[in-house]
Design an enzyme around this catalytic site. Structure first.
Site, PDB file in Angstrom:
ATOM      1  N   ARG A 180    -107.009 -41.106 -75.327  1.00 26.60           N
ATOM      2  CA  ARG A 180    -107.885 -40.162 -74.611  1.00 26.60           C
ATOM      3  C   ARG A 180    -107.056 -39.012 -74.046  1.00 26.60           C
ATOM      4  O   ARG A 180    -107.466 -37.845 -74.105  1.00 26.60           O
ATOM      5  CB  ARG A 180    -108.624 -40.886 -73.489  1.00 26.60           C
ATOM      6  CG  ARG A 180    -109.583 -39.983 -72.715  1.00 26.60           C
ATOM      7  CD  ARG A 180    -110.489 -40.797 -71.808  1.00 26.60           C
ATOM      8  NE  ARG A 180    -111.404 -39.926 -71.083  1.00 26.60           N
ATOM      9  CZ  ARG A 180    -111.341 -39.675 -69.784  1.00 26.60           C
ATOM     10  NH1 ARG A 180    -110.395 -40.252 -69.043  1.00 26.60           N
ATOM     11  NH2 ARG A 180    -112.207 -38.874 -69.202  1.00 26.60           N
ATOM     12  N   ASN A 203    -110.602 -34.387 -66.478  1.00 28.41           N
ATOM     13  CA  ASN A 203    -109.252 -34.929 -66.602  1.00 28.41           C
ATOM     14  C   ASN A 203    -108.818 -35.745 -65.397  1.00 28.41           C
ATOM     15  O   ASN A 203    -107.755 -36.382 -65.423  1.00 28.41           O
ATOM     16  CB  ASN A 203    -108.243 -33.790 -66.819  1.00 28.41           C
ATOM     17  CG  ASN A 203    -108.331 -33.201 -68.206  1.00 28.41           C
ATOM     18  OD1 ASN A 203    -108.878 -33.818 -69.122  1.00 28.41           O
ATOM     19  ND2 ASN A 203    -107.826 -31.991 -68.374  1.00 28.41           N
ATOM     20  N   HIS A 246    -107.623 -35.041 -74.927  1.00 26.98           N
ATOM     21  CA  HIS A 246    -107.847 -34.033 -73.894  1.00 26.98           C
ATOM     22  C   HIS A 246    -106.767 -32.961 -73.924  1.00 26.98           C
ATOM     23  O   HIS A 246    -107.020 -31.806 -73.569  1.00 26.98           O
ATOM     24  CB  HIS A 246    -107.906 -34.695 -72.517  1.00 26.98           C
ATOM     25  CG  HIS A 246    -109.208 -35.357 -72.226  1.00 26.98           C
ATOM     26  ND1 HIS A 246    -109.889 -35.193 -71.040  1.00 26.98           N
ATOM     27  CD2 HIS A 246    -109.974 -36.189 -72.984  1.00 26.98           C
ATOM     28  CE1 HIS A 246    -111.020 -35.885 -71.079  1.00 26.98           C
ATOM     29  NE2 HIS A 246    -111.084 -36.509 -72.243  1.00 26.98           N
ATOM     30  N   HIS A 304    -114.207 -44.340 -79.616  1.00 29.89           N
ATOM     31  CA  HIS A 304    -114.912 -45.083 -78.567  1.00 29.89           C
ATOM     32  C   HIS A 304    -114.985 -46.569 -78.882  1.00 29.89           C
ATOM     33  O   HIS A 304    -115.590 -47.327 -78.129  1.00 29.89           O
ATOM     34  CB  HIS A 304    -116.325 -44.522 -78.386  1.00 29.89           C
ATOM     35  CG  HIS A 304    -116.351 -43.178 -77.719  1.00 29.89           C
ATOM     36  ND1 HIS A 304    -117.483 -42.410 -77.613  1.00 29.89           N
ATOM     37  CD2 HIS A 304    -115.358 -42.458 -77.118  1.00 29.89           C
ATOM     38  CE1 HIS A 304    -117.196 -41.277 -76.979  1.00 29.89           C
ATOM     39  NE2 HIS A 304    -115.914 -41.290 -76.683  1.00 29.89           N
TER      40      HIS A 304
END
Length: 302
Positions: free
Chosen positions: A64, A96, A68, A195
């Site tokens: 993740r 974040n 980002h 996911h």
């Protein structure tokens, strides 16, 4: 443009990060540090293996983080930078603020600096750490990581909005965002497959359970039995400390199970369920659900 923008995680799909790196005019290679820091892979693996024993869901956290980072300015480690004076850095932006694993990257960076000072970029460390953390439960590397990324020096919280897909995004906004990055619907669906590992705080989806249209109703596209299970786990109002698996029963295993639950209307986020509302993305979901090897192929051939 597409061939110039692809790897992550989200997602993680590896193709996505490579495309972004090429867009940054960086030439990546499998032996970039062969002479200058030959132990870089070994150092990262050893630290990740030690950390994963205490933190089994580290893979989800680091992939993740990589997503980002890569989806804003490309894979330049700008997500690691701290706020300077009054200029808020990326990590201060709301999406974040829930990122974690920075201490792991710091530990790896410190160890590498002892071995090869001022050689290995933090962007490469993030890419290696994410790969090794996701692969840890398989006892082998799931994909190759080409190296040679350069670290950026600019990190702006103001650039986060509109650059990261949110959990409540519909299919139109998702497609538009990915298109701006040079990515298509297939990339979107593959990346969403990240996911399959990790957990989410209740607040990221509780509106689907209790007040989807503002009338105290639930999202009718969500499987009723699953919705009831989620309500038991996430009472209203949502607690910021409670988390649930994004892929029920399979949150530590990186495979195509995510597409199984998606087709059962058990995707946790609005953005997950949205993949079934477009003809092309729906077809991609079905293809990846029917063929585990297709999902693996995306990983092995960035």
């Amino acid at each position: 443009m597409k061939a110039a923008y692809s790897i992550f995680i989200l997602v993680v799909s590896l193709a996505v990060f490579g495309i972004i790196d090429v867009c940054n005019a960086q030439k990546l290679s499998n032996n970039f540090y062969k002479r200058t820091c030959p132990r870089v892979d070994q150092i990262v693996k050893e630290i990740i293996q030690n950390r994963i024993r205490r933190n089994p869901d580290l893979g989800a956290k680091l992939i993740r983080m990589q997503f980002h980072d890569c989806f804003v300015r490309g894979c330049d480690a700008s997500v690691l930078l701290d706020t300077v004076n009054n200029t808020r850095a990326e990590k201060e932006a709301i999406p974040n603020q829930s990122l974690s694993g920075f201490d792991v990257i710091d530990e790896i960076k410190t160890a590498i600096e002892r071995a090869c000072p001022r050689v290995v970029s933090c962007a490469d460390i993030i890419a290696l750490a994410a790969r090794d953390a996701v692969s840890a439960h398989f006892k082998k590397s799931l994909w190759d990581v080409q190296l040679g990324r350069r670290d950026g020096r600019v990190s702006l919280a103001t650039e986060i909005s509109g650059n990261l897909p949110g959990p409540f995004a519909n299919i139109s906004s998702l497609i538009q965002l990915f298109n701006r990055k040079g990515l298509d619907v297939n990339d979107l669906v593959v990346l969403s497959g990240a996911h399959t590992i990790g957990v989410s705080r209740c607040g990221a989806f509780s509106r689907r359970l209790y007040n989807f249209t503002g009338k105290g109703d639930a999202d009718s596209s969500l499987d009723r039995t699953y919705a009831e299970t989620l309500r038991k786990q996430c009472p209203n109002p949502a607690s910021p400390t409670i988390t649930v698996e994004m892929d029920p029963g399979s949150s530590l295993s990186f495979e195509n199970h995510y597409y199984d639950i998606l087709l059962q209307n058990k995707g946790l986020f609005v953005s997950d369920a949205a993949l079934l509302t477009d003809r092309n993305s729906n077809r991609a979901v079905i293809r990846l659900q029917r063929s585990p090897s297709s999902f693996s192929l995306h990983l092995q051939n960035p």
